[in-house]
Design an enzyme around this catalytic site. Structure first.
Site, PDB file in Angstrom:
ATOM      1  N   ASP A  52       2.772 -85.313  -3.593  1.00  0.00           N
ATOM      2  CA  ASP A  52       2.586 -85.704  -2.185  1.00  0.00           C
ATOM      3  C   ASP A  52       3.301 -84.691  -1.321  1.00  0.00           C
ATOM      4  O   ASP A  52       4.251 -84.036  -1.762  1.00  0.00           O
ATOM      5  CB  ASP A  52       3.063 -87.133  -1.931  1.00  0.00           C
ATOM      6  CG  ASP A  52       4.556 -87.318  -2.111  1.00  0.00           C
ATOM      7  OD1 ASP A  52       5.284 -87.260  -1.110  1.00  0.00           O
ATOM      8  OD2 ASP A  52       4.997 -87.532  -3.263  1.00  0.00           O
ATOM      9  N   GLU A  85      10.117 -97.494   3.524  1.00  0.00           N
ATOM     10  CA  GLU A  85      11.459 -96.982   3.252  1.00  0.00           C
ATOM     11  C   GLU A  85      12.282 -97.055   4.521  1.00  0.00           C
ATOM     12  O   GLU A  85      11.760 -97.152   5.631  1.00  0.00           O
ATOM     13  CB  GLU A  85      11.409 -95.556   2.709  1.00  0.00           C
ATOM     14  CG  GLU A  85      10.806 -94.531   3.628  1.00  0.00           C
ATOM     15  CD  GLU A  85      10.841 -93.132   3.021  1.00  0.00           C
ATOM     16  OE1 GLU A  85      11.953 -92.609   2.810  1.00  0.00           O
ATOM     17  OE2 GLU A  85       9.759 -92.576   2.754  1.00  0.00           O
ATOM     18  N   ASP A 126       4.162 -96.569   3.303  1.00  0.00           N
ATOM     19  CA  ASP A 126       5.479 -96.042   2.975  1.00  0.00           C
ATOM     20  C   ASP A 126       6.554 -96.976   3.543  1.00  0.00           C
ATOM     21  O   ASP A 126       6.829 -96.950   4.741  1.00  0.00           O
ATOM     22  CB  ASP A 126       5.604 -94.628   3.557  1.00  0.00           C
ATOM     23  CG  ASP A 126       6.855 -93.908   3.099  1.00  0.00           C
ATOM     24  OD1 ASP A 126       7.848 -94.585   2.768  1.00  0.00           O
ATOM     25  OD2 ASP A 126       6.844 -92.668   3.077  1.00  0.00           O
TER      26      ASP A 126
END
Length: 214
Positions: free
Chosen positions: A22, A114, A112
Site C-alpha cells: 500500500d 487508526e 483505515d
C-alpha cells in the site's frame, strides 16, 4: 507416499502466499508492471484522505494498476473526523462515485481505523464506522477494516464486535510475514492481511508499506 503428499501440500500452501503493497505516491502503469513482475500480486492505493478530500493520485493509481494487468486492486479511505468534513457516508459515496467516474473500481474498499483525531466517545466512533460500512454495502462494494488491537481499543473499545463479519487488514510492524503474533480483538480471530512492515523502499523504487496474505 504419505510424506510425498504432505510435502506437496506444504509446497502448495507456500506458493499460495501472496505479497502486496500500500502506498500514496503516484505510480505509473509501467512501474506497476515492474511491481507485478517482482512478485507482488495485490496493491492498495489510498483513495480518500484524512483532510476530507478525494485522493485523485490514488484513484489514478487504481486505474494504472489495472491497466498494468493487476486484478487484485483495492483502495483505502483514511477517514476525516473534523467537523467541516463530509459525513461518514458521504466520504464513502464521494470515493466510490469518483472511482466510477474515472472508469475504474476497487476490489475491496478498506476503512483505515487508526488513531488520528478520533473523538474520545466510543459510541459516536462506532456510529461513524457503521455509517461508512452501510454506505459501502449500499453500493454493493466489498468493504473491510484496517486496524490493530490498540487502535481498536482506543477508538471503539475492545468489546465492540460490530464489524467482525468484515475482513480485517491487521497492521503490526513485527517484520514477520505471518499471523503468529495476532491477538484476537473486536471479534476477529484471524486477519485477512498482515501489514508487517511500515514505510520502506519497496519494489521498483516505490515507497510502500509491505503486506502479506498466507
Amino acid at each position: 507416499m504419505k510424506f510425498f503428499v504432505s510435502a506437496l501440500l506444504l509446497i502448495g500452501a507456500a506458493s499460495a502466499a501472496r505479497n502486496g503493497i500500500d502506498f500514496i505516491q503516484p505510480v505509473s502503469t509501467a512501474t506497476f508492471q515492474c511491481i507485478h513482475k517482482a512478485g507482488y500480486s495485490f496493491v492498495i492505493p489510498r483513495v480518500f484522505t484524512s483532510v476530507g478530500t478525494l485522493d485523485h493520485t490514488g484513484i489514478q493509481n487504481v486505474k494504472n494498476a489495472r491497466a498494468a494487468g493487476l486484478t487484485d486492486v483495492d483502495g483505502y479511505i483514511f477517514p476525516c473526523l473534523r467537523s467541516n468534513c463530509p459525513s461518514a457516508a458521504n466520504q464513502v459515496k464521494e470515493t466510490l462515485d469518483a472511482l466510477k467516474s474515472a472508469g475504474t473500481h476497487v476490489s475491496t474498499l478498506w476503512l483505515d481505523i487508526e488513531r488520528l483525531a478520533w473523538p474520545a466517545n466510543h459510541a459516536s466512533n462506532r456510529a461513524f464506522i457503521e455509517a461508512m460500512v452501510r454506505e459501502a454495502q449500499a453500493y454493493k462494494q466489498q468493504v473491510g477494516i484496517y486496524s490493530n488491537y490498540y487502535n481498536w481499543q482506543d477508538i471503539v473499545g475492545l468489546d465492540y464486535h460490530g464489524q467482525s463479519s468484515l475482513m480485517l487488514w491487521w497492521a503490526t510492524y513485527d517484520g514477520i510475514k505471518d499471523f503468529s503474533k495476532f491477538a484476537p480483538f473486536g471479534g476477529w480471530s484471524r486477519p485477512t492481511i498482515h501489514q508487517w512492515e511500515g514505510t520502506t523502499t519497496g519494489p521498483c523504487g516505490v515507497s510502500v508499506d509491505m503486506n502479506y496474505v498466507p
